[in-house]
Enzyme design. Structure first.
Site, PDB file in Angstrom:
ATOM      1  N   HIS A 116       1.747 -11.141  -2.469  1.00 56.23           N
ATOM      2  CA  HIS A 116       2.530 -12.274  -2.966  1.00 56.23           C
ATOM      3  C   HIS A 116       2.877 -12.051  -4.431  1.00 56.23           C
ATOM      4  CE1 HIS A 116       1.726 -14.872   0.553  1.00 56.23           C
ATOM      5  NE2 HIS A 116       0.628 -14.134   0.630  1.00 56.23           N
ATOM      6  N   THR A 162      -6.498   2.047  -1.527  1.00 52.56           N
ATOM      7  CA  THR A 162      -5.431   1.441  -2.324  1.00 52.56           C
ATOM      8  C   THR A 162      -4.346   2.436  -2.707  1.00 52.56           C
ATOM      9  OG1 THR A 162      -6.628   1.862  -4.380  1.00 52.56           O
ATOM     10  CG2 THR A 162      -7.026  -0.262  -3.305  1.00 52.56           C
ATOM     11  N   LYS A 163      -4.600   3.726  -2.461  1.00 49.54           N
ATOM     12  CA  LYS A 163      -3.640   4.783  -2.813  1.00 49.54           C
ATOM     13  C   LYS A 163      -3.499   5.738  -1.638  1.00 49.54           C
ATOM     14  CE  LYS A 163      -4.580   4.474  -7.682  1.00 49.54           C
ATOM     15  NZ  LYS A 163      -5.132   5.032  -8.859  1.00 49.54           N
TER      16      LYS A 163
END
Length: 187
Positions: A116, A162-163
């Site tokens: 978001h 996350t990567k």
């Protein structure tokens, strides 16, 4: 470009607009279908019909899927051949999830494709997730928006990815980091 293509493209989408209404309708439809998938006996004609309904007939015959599952927008998912998904899988697939051939997903895995806007939380910013062929996602792992997992990679149980993960890498931890690479002669 329709709203589903727009979500897969990563363009910001305001959930409070008329444009978003088809997504809400699909979320409601999928939620009802998921109820039937998760509460019918596996391997029965009723369960096969529920899966067919959930994926609107686009489910590969060779997909192994253990219930329960939670998939918000099943039509935003693409499956390769011989994919196996263990129980308690959560797919926030609004931005698109692609699973390559022979992907194996352990229990309690979560794949997230949406986020978001920090100033307006009703604005979605999606990034698709791609899992390469022969990747293995360990129990309890979480894969975050925009991540590509390379072919033959292994995600350790509990990892938060996350990567991007290179091909043949073994990653673990929070956030996940490369532990080592799989050698060519390893089995």
């Amino acid at each position: 470009m329709n709203i589903f293509e727009k979500l897969r493209s990563g363009a910001p989408v305001d959930m409070m607009t008329e444009e978003y209404q088809p997504v809400i309708q699909e979320l409601i439809r999928a939620n009802k279908a998921l109820y039937h998938v998760n509460y019918t006996e596996p391997g029965t004609p009723e369960n096969a019909e529920a899966l067919h309904d959930l994926f609107r007939g686009q489910l590969p015959a060779d997909l192994g899927l253990f219930t329960p599952v939670q998939i918000d927008l099943p039509m935003q998912m693409k499956f390769g051949k011989n994919v196996f998904i263990n129980h308690s899988f959560t797919a926030m697939s609004i931005g698109g999830i692609e699973l390559g051939d022979n992907v194996q997903i352990g229990p309690h895995v979560t794949i997230v494709t949406d986020n978001h806007d920090l100033k307006n939380r009703y604005v979605l910013k999606c990034k698709g997730v791609r899992i390469g062929a022969n990747a293995w996602i360990g129990a309890g792992a979480t894969i975050m928006p925009g991540v590509t997992v390379g072919e033959n990679a292994v995600i350790a149980g509990g990892a938060v990815v996350t990567k991007d993960v290179p091909a043949n890498a073994i990653v673990g931890g929070n956030p996940a980091r490369v532990i080592r690479y799989i050698e060519e002669n390893e089995s």
